[in-house]
Design a protein around this motif. Structure first.
Motif, PDB file in Angstrom:
ATOM      1  N   LEU A 195      45.118  70.641  52.082  1.00  0.00           N
ATOM      2  CA  LEU A 195      46.045  71.308  52.775  1.00  0.00           C
ATOM      3  C   LEU A 195      46.282  70.317  53.843  1.00  0.00           C
ATOM      4  O   LEU A 195      45.508  69.202  54.481  1.00  0.00           O
ATOM      5  CB  LEU A 195      45.768  72.844  53.879  1.00  0.00           C
ATOM      6  N   ASP A 196      47.818  70.351  54.268  1.00  0.00           N
ATOM      7  CA  ASP A 196      48.238  69.194  55.343  1.00  0.00           C
ATOM      8  C   ASP A 196      48.621  70.241  56.521  1.00  0.00           C
ATOM      9  O   ASP A 196      49.498  71.056  55.895  1.00  0.00           O
ATOM     10  CB  ASP A 196      49.445  68.141  54.961  1.00  0.00           C
ATOM     11  N   THR A 197      48.096  69.867  57.946  1.00  0.00           N
ATOM     12  CA  THR A 197      48.267  70.834  59.254  1.00  0.00           C
ATOM     13  C   THR A 197      49.319  70.449  59.209  1.00  0.00           C
ATOM     14  O   THR A 197      50.274  68.977  59.535  1.00  0.00           O
ATOM     15  CB  THR A 197      47.360  70.402  60.159  1.00  0.00           C
ATOM     16  N   PRO A 198      49.876  70.817  60.147  1.00  0.00           N
ATOM     17  CA  PRO A 198      51.375  70.551  61.310  1.00  0.00           C
ATOM     18  C   PRO A 198      51.552  69.182  61.687  1.00  0.00           C
ATOM     19  O   PRO A 198      52.769  68.738  62.375  1.00  0.00           O
ATOM     20  CB  PRO A 198      51.511  71.841  62.459  1.00  0.00           C
ATOM     21  N   ASP A 199      50.398  68.552  62.660  1.00  0.00           N
ATOM     22  CA  ASP A 199      50.051  67.287  62.992  1.00  0.00           C
ATOM     23  C   ASP A 199      49.389  66.499  61.884  1.00  0.00           C
ATOM     24  O   ASP A 199      49.453  65.400  62.798  1.00  0.00           O
ATOM     25  CB  ASP A 199      49.255  67.284  63.794  1.00  0.00           C
ATOM     26  N   ASN A 200      49.679  67.180  60.482  1.00  0.00           N
ATOM     27  CA  ASN A 200      49.914  65.970  59.268  1.00  0.00           C
ATOM     28  C   ASN A 200      48.252  65.235  59.695  1.00  0.00           C
ATOM     29  O   ASN A 200      47.965  64.150  58.666  1.00  0.00           O
ATOM     30  CB  ASN A 200      50.935  64.652  59.949  1.00  0.00           C
ATOM     31  N   ARG A 201      47.570  66.433  59.701  1.00  0.00           N
ATOM     32  CA  ARG A 201      46.054  66.332  59.418  1.00  0.00           C
ATOM     33  C   ARG A 201      45.870  66.496  57.815  1.00  0.00           C
ATOM     34  O   ARG A 201      46.035  67.353  57.588  1.00  0.00           O
ATOM     35  CB  ARG A 201      45.502  66.681  60.215  1.00  0.00           C
ATOM     36  N   ARG A 202      44.580  65.667  56.958  1.00  0.00           N
ATOM     37  CA  ARG A 202      44.595  66.815  55.973  1.00  0.00           C
ATOM     38  C   ARG A 202      43.242  66.744  56.024  1.00  0.00           C
ATOM     39  O   ARG A 202      42.141  66.518  56.454  1.00  0.00           O
ATOM     40  CB  ARG A 202      44.551  64.762  54.443  1.00  0.00           C
ATOM     41  N   VAL A 203      43.360  68.354  55.415  1.00  0.00           N
ATOM     42  CA  VAL A 203      42.202  69.190  55.656  1.00  0.00           C
ATOM     43  C   VAL A 203      41.719  69.325  53.873  1.00  0.00           C
ATOM     44  O   VAL A 203      42.508  70.284  52.993  1.00  0.00           O
ATOM     45  CB  VAL A 203      41.504  70.568  56.242  1.00  0.00           C
ATOM     46  N   ILE A 204      40.564  69.440  53.267  1.00  0.00           N
ATOM     47  CA  ILE A 204      39.862  69.811  52.343  1.00  0.00           C
ATOM     48  C   ILE A 204      39.082  70.877  52.899  1.00  0.00           C
ATOM     49  O   ILE A 204      37.582  71.503  53.011  1.00  0.00           O
ATOM     50  CB  ILE A 204      38.830  68.959  51.879  1.00  0.00           C
ATOM     51  N   VAL A 205      39.399  71.943  52.085  1.00  0.00           N
ATOM     52  CA  VAL A 205      38.781  73.433  51.899  1.00  0.00           C
ATOM     53  C   VAL A 205      38.821  73.747  50.527  1.00  0.00           C
ATOM     54  O   VAL A 205      38.658  73.727  49.987  1.00  0.00           O
ATOM     55  CB  VAL A 205      39.711  74.759  52.810  1.00  0.00           C
ATOM     56  N   PRO A 206      36.723  74.126  51.095  1.00  0.00           N
ATOM     57  CA  PRO A 206      36.091  74.506  49.707  1.00  0.00           C
ATOM     58  C   PRO A 206      36.583  75.684  49.277  1.00  0.00           C
ATOM     59  O   PRO A 206      37.052  76.488  50.289  1.00  0.00           O
ATOM     60  CB  PRO A 206      34.833  74.211  50.417  1.00  0.00           C
ATOM     61  N   ASN A 207      37.085  75.866  47.929  1.00  0.00           N
ATOM     62  CA  ASN A 207      37.776  76.955  47.327  1.00  0.00           C
ATOM     63  C   ASN A 207      36.763  78.916  47.585  1.00  0.00           C
ATOM     64  O   ASN A 207      37.352  79.451  47.765  1.00  0.00           O
ATOM     65  CB  ASN A 207      37.603  76.783  46.065  1.00  0.00           C
TER      66      ASN A 207
END
Length: 267
Positions: free
Chosen positions: A139-151
């Protein structure tokens, strides 16, 4: 010599039979794998999931073929299967978390609660979906941070998909003074909404008194917009409404409290 030749002939036939089983079984595994791949592709499933399932089907059939070939030449496969089962159990326990993420990824690719490009909230974060793999979702957050979320974490949580529908309702609250004319306030709000071309006519926007609060009369403002216009309209309307309220002489009060002091006479 006759006995030796008979044993060799029988063993040779067993080897030939095992080779035939392996060749024919491999061909059957490929045919079934291709059939499964075409079937899943026609159903519109994700290409990654289609490739994984077809490969899994191929190697599962191939494993049975190898066991049958070994059994044909006289090799006892019961102990071999037991060893494989024990090894599989040990690997499964060691990779429990990864297997949970993998299973969740397969389910999400099958049921598709969201797709790449959707804005979702789940797993303790919110953002624009950039990639969906078998183990994680990016996911890319609104402030442009990339987050990897375990399924596994994402699938076990409530998923809110903000992009699933074409339209969304903006929920706004506007407070005015108790001294203001409510009909005038309502008409001014509706006029602002009707003049914005991004506000949809159907369904029509709703404006009404939400509550009689401590310091203000709060109006609920509920316009409908296209999902892509949500945030632009959200911020623009608050600004436009403030300007319009000032122009109409309608006050937006600060939180306030009346304090009454009673003087006690002394005898």
């Amino acid at each position: 010599m006759e006995t030796i030749w008979a044993v060799l002939a029988q063993f040779g036939l067993s080897i030939l039979a095992a080779i035939a089983i392996f060749i024919i079984g491999s061909w059957v595994a490929k045919v079934i794998s291709r059939f499964v791949k075409r079937l899943l592709s026609r159903r519109g499933l994700d290409s990654m999931l289609v490739a994984f399932v077809s490969t899994l089907v191929y190697y599962a059939i191939l494993a049975f073929v190898i066991i049958a070939a070994l059994n044909r030449i006289g090799i006892q496969t019961a102990s071999f299967i037991a060893v494989l089962g024990a090894a599989g159990l040990a690997i499964g326990l060691a990779l429990q978390g990864s297997l949970e993420n993998f299973a969740a990824g397969v389910l999400m690719l099958i049921f598709r609660p969201f797709k790449v490009g959707d804005y979702i909230e789940g797993g303790g974060t919110a953002g624009l979906v950039q990639a969906i793999s078998l183990f994680t979702t990016t996911l890319d957050t609104p402030d442009n941070r990339r987050v990897i979320v375990p399924n596994g974490k994402l699938n076990s949580d409530t998923i809110t998909n903000f992009s699933a529908n074409d339209t969304r309702r903006i929920d706004m609250v506007l407070g005015v003074s108790y001294d203001d004319n409510l009909d005038q306030v309502k008409q001014a709000i509706l006029d602002v909404l009707n003049k914005d071309p991004r506000v949809l006519k159907d369904p029509a926007p709703m404006v009404g008194v939400l509550e009689l609060a401590d310091s203000s009369v709060n109006f609920a403002v509920r316009p409908w917009v296209q999902t892509a216009d949500y945030w632009d309209v959200f911020f623009a309307l608050y600004e436009t409404l403030k300007i319009r309220m000032d122009a109409e002489g309608i006050s937006i009060p600060y939180p306030q409290q009346d304090v009454h002091l009673l003087q006690q006479s002394q005898n």
